[in-house]
Write an enzyme that holds these catalytic residues in place. Sequence first.
Site, PDB file in Angstrom:
ATOM      1  N   ASN A 195       0.818  -1.204   0.000  1.00  0.00           N
ATOM      2  CA  ASN A 195       0.000   0.000   0.000  1.00  0.00           C
ATOM      3  C   ASN A 195       0.858   1.264   0.000  1.00  0.00           C
ATOM      4  O   ASN A 195       1.987   1.228  -0.468  1.00  0.00           O
ATOM      5  CB  ASN A 195      -1.041  -0.018   1.112  1.00  0.00           C
ATOM      6  CG  ASN A 195      -2.362   0.537   0.601  1.00  0.00           C
ATOM      7  OD1 ASN A 195      -2.444   1.694   0.225  1.00  0.00           O
ATOM      8  ND2 ASN A 195      -3.367  -0.320   0.509  1.00  0.00           N
TER       9      ASN A 195
ATOM     10  N   HIS B 202       2.598   3.145   1.975  1.00  0.00           N
ATOM     11  CA  HIS B 202       3.963   3.188   2.512  1.00  0.00           C
ATOM     12  C   HIS B 202       4.909   2.354   1.662  1.00  0.00           C
ATOM     13  O   HIS B 202       6.053   2.745   1.436  1.00  0.00           O
ATOM     14  CB  HIS B 202       3.980   2.689   3.960  1.00  0.00           C
ATOM     15  CG  HIS B 202       5.219   3.054   4.703  1.00  0.00           C
ATOM     16  ND1 HIS B 202       6.244   2.158   4.939  1.00  0.00           N
ATOM     17  CD2 HIS B 202       5.619   4.239   5.223  1.00  0.00           C
ATOM     18  CE1 HIS B 202       7.196   2.779   5.612  1.00  0.00           C
ATOM     19  NE2 HIS B 202       6.858   4.041   5.795  1.00  0.00           N
ATOM     20  N   CYS B 203       4.426   1.243   1.158  1.00  0.00           N
ATOM     21  CA  CYS B 203       5.264   0.339   0.345  1.00  0.00           C
ATOM     22  C   CYS B 203       5.676   0.969  -0.984  1.00  0.00           C
ATOM     23  O   CYS B 203       6.698   0.595  -1.548  1.00  0.00           O
ATOM     24  CB  CYS B 203       4.511  -0.954   0.045  1.00  0.00           C
ATOM     25  SG  CYS B 203       3.877  -1.811   1.490  1.00  0.00           S
ATOM     26  N   ILE B 204       4.845   1.874  -1.507  1.00  0.00           N
ATOM     27  CA  ILE B 204       5.102   2.406  -2.858  1.00  0.00           C
ATOM     28  C   ILE B 204       5.739   3.792  -2.822  1.00  0.00           C
ATOM     29  O   ILE B 204       5.808   4.466  -3.850  1.00  0.00           O
ATOM     30  CB  ILE B 204       3.811   2.432  -3.703  1.00  0.00           C
ATOM     31  CG1 ILE B 204       2.773   3.398  -3.115  1.00  0.00           C
ATOM     32  CG2 ILE B 204       3.235   1.029  -3.853  1.00  0.00           C
ATOM     33  CD1 ILE B 204       1.608   3.709  -4.056  1.00  0.00           C
TER      34      ILE B 204
END
Lengths: 365, 365
Positions: A354, A356-358
Amino acid sequence: MAKRITDSTPIRDGYFMPAEFAPQDGVFMIWPERPDNWRDGAKPAQAAFCAVAAAIAQFEPVTMLVSNAQFENARARLPEAVRVVECTTDDAWVRDCGPTFLIDGRGGRRAADWRFNAWGGLYDGLYFPWANDDRVAQKICELTNTDSYRTDGFVLEGGSIHVDGEGTVLTTEMCLLSPGRNPDLDKHAIEKMLCAYLGCEKVLWLKDGIDPDETNGHIDDVACFIRPGEVACIWTDDKNHPFYEQARAAYDALSRMTDAKGRALKVHKLCLTKKPCLLHGAETIDRVAGSIPRESGEVAIASYMNFLIVNGGVIVPQYDDENDALALSQVQAMFPERRVVGVATREIAYGGGNIHCITQQLPRA
Amino acid sequence: MAKRITDSTPIRDGYFMPAEFAPQDGVFMIWPERPDNWRDGAKPAQAAFCAVAAAIAQFEPVTMLVSNAQFENARARLPEAVRVVECTTDDAWVRDCGPTFLIDGRGGRRAADWRFNAWGGLYDGLYFPWANDDRVAQKICELTNTDSYRTDGFVLEGGSIHVDGEGTVLTTEMCLLSPGRNPDLDKHAIEKMLCAYLGCEKVLWLKDGIDPDETNGHIDDVACFIRPGEVACIWTDDKNHPFYEQARAAYDALSRMTDAKGRALKVHKLCLTKKPCLLHGAETIDRVAGSIPRESGEVAIASYMNFLIVNGGVIVPQYDDENDALALSQVQAMFPERRVVGVATREIAYGGGNIHCITQQLPRA
């Protein structure tokens, strides 16, 4: 302009990773496109990434890294304020393949360039090959004229750590002790590496994350620092929720922990979705050897915790779930001084992560 | 950050191309690699490009654009001071496919993004396709957060023009009136486009360049402005030199011209090589349909005029020729206030150009 430093460590040179809530100069993202991970040729995911980029761009500059093949399309779809720069990648997770930026508190900025192996390499990684992803950190360092420490043997993803900027790292055993990362290092040796390259003194270990099969339990779906001495942690009262046990275990463990400064952590609860977020439309995902197959009906890893803190704002995932508004109000209560912006990101959860990951923030030097 | 302006022109907005001798913020280059243009897998050319980049980097920042495939190799070969940024191209001529940067003299900087068609498109272009090259200008504008004017129908290469920054453009009929550029526009219409997009008032036309078969006679092998009211022009007394007639014709024409301010041009002579520079080793060049074949013994377009002016310096081609030192001393006499640096660039001439062709300066706003 961008040196590779191999004869020293950040902690020796006075560099440390600042907390995400420290001032930032901008955020990097990667345009999603691989049709064997994202449904419908990645078009719904691209729309969601555009919405995330637009939300962040209200607060600070965004640079989107895009393949040559998608350059024109990305440029046409993204808000004008977003800078688009060519970069070949293997997927779209710059939190994990990008650099971890470090500062020295005296105007200096460097970076740690970890080895990336697609969340487990040949042991249980999610795709092969990952060579383009492993070069992303260096390319971002070149772009930003940032000297970097290349931790040649050491595998780490940015999503597996959170720091308070005051000496404490938070992580999970499920990920950092997984056989696909650094099987030759024991827990003590890994602690030493984290402290040396993040400029920290104390590692707080949670046992499990919520996605054993994807990132092997990244911390950034479970808990994060919201200011020194305070953390947010996922929480649900619903014993049937697929993440109930991990959430409780994390909350209980954090509630007993003290940080590097000796402060007992204050733990804020952040709700989970009311209903599990189930993957739909997986039949349009390309079938390719070497990539893990996705199937409709699978539980997607949808955590409100996967938000990004930016200058003056917090960008929070929304899942078209009954608890969306509750999550926003809880995050707003944690960050009364920031504007909380929700973005619909089910499509990103379908791909395995999501907001934070991207994203990868560039802290202000 | 980087807008595409299609509803106005630079001259209407007060923007103009500054002379190359005006202050610069840096230089862009592209890493050579295509084995159907450069001999020996482009390895000798890469070494020569490294030497050019190193020479420029003594004076100002250099950014090298490199394909993903060559990223690691380029980074390893280039001086640390050179910034390496990924960019897919069709070859290595950023003078011709890159943006023409413009300023407004009040702190603003924009760019003209001409259509690029590989020096003649399907009429007599040098390779096909050229779609990656045609995107290079936009990519550099994104990188530098520069708003650009996209001259959609109008084909132009940066190597076909020189300006004095005070209202005058210098170009050749051989190139700009060639059927492979803008066959639907007559000379008057082309003058209007040049003036509108370069912010100029007067176009000085030479008849021919020295390479009818490659760039169709780019001006940057023949003459250039060295300061307002003064130009350098190629010259030889050797009637058997392959460029004798074009050099004489250019010199005579320039000697009769006045610039936009009404000044009669002062013309400085710059020697040609004593011996023609002949291509060697063409048998190692890949044979590919759609690229013009090169053969050993061909005359390479080796002109000392293809130098680059940088902050405090001039970077001048050297061909391992008897006249190398004479050329350096003549350029030094033209630019007494700058340091003249020669770089061995036969390999670049073998590929069809030289230092000016492979560089694009970013003028200071």
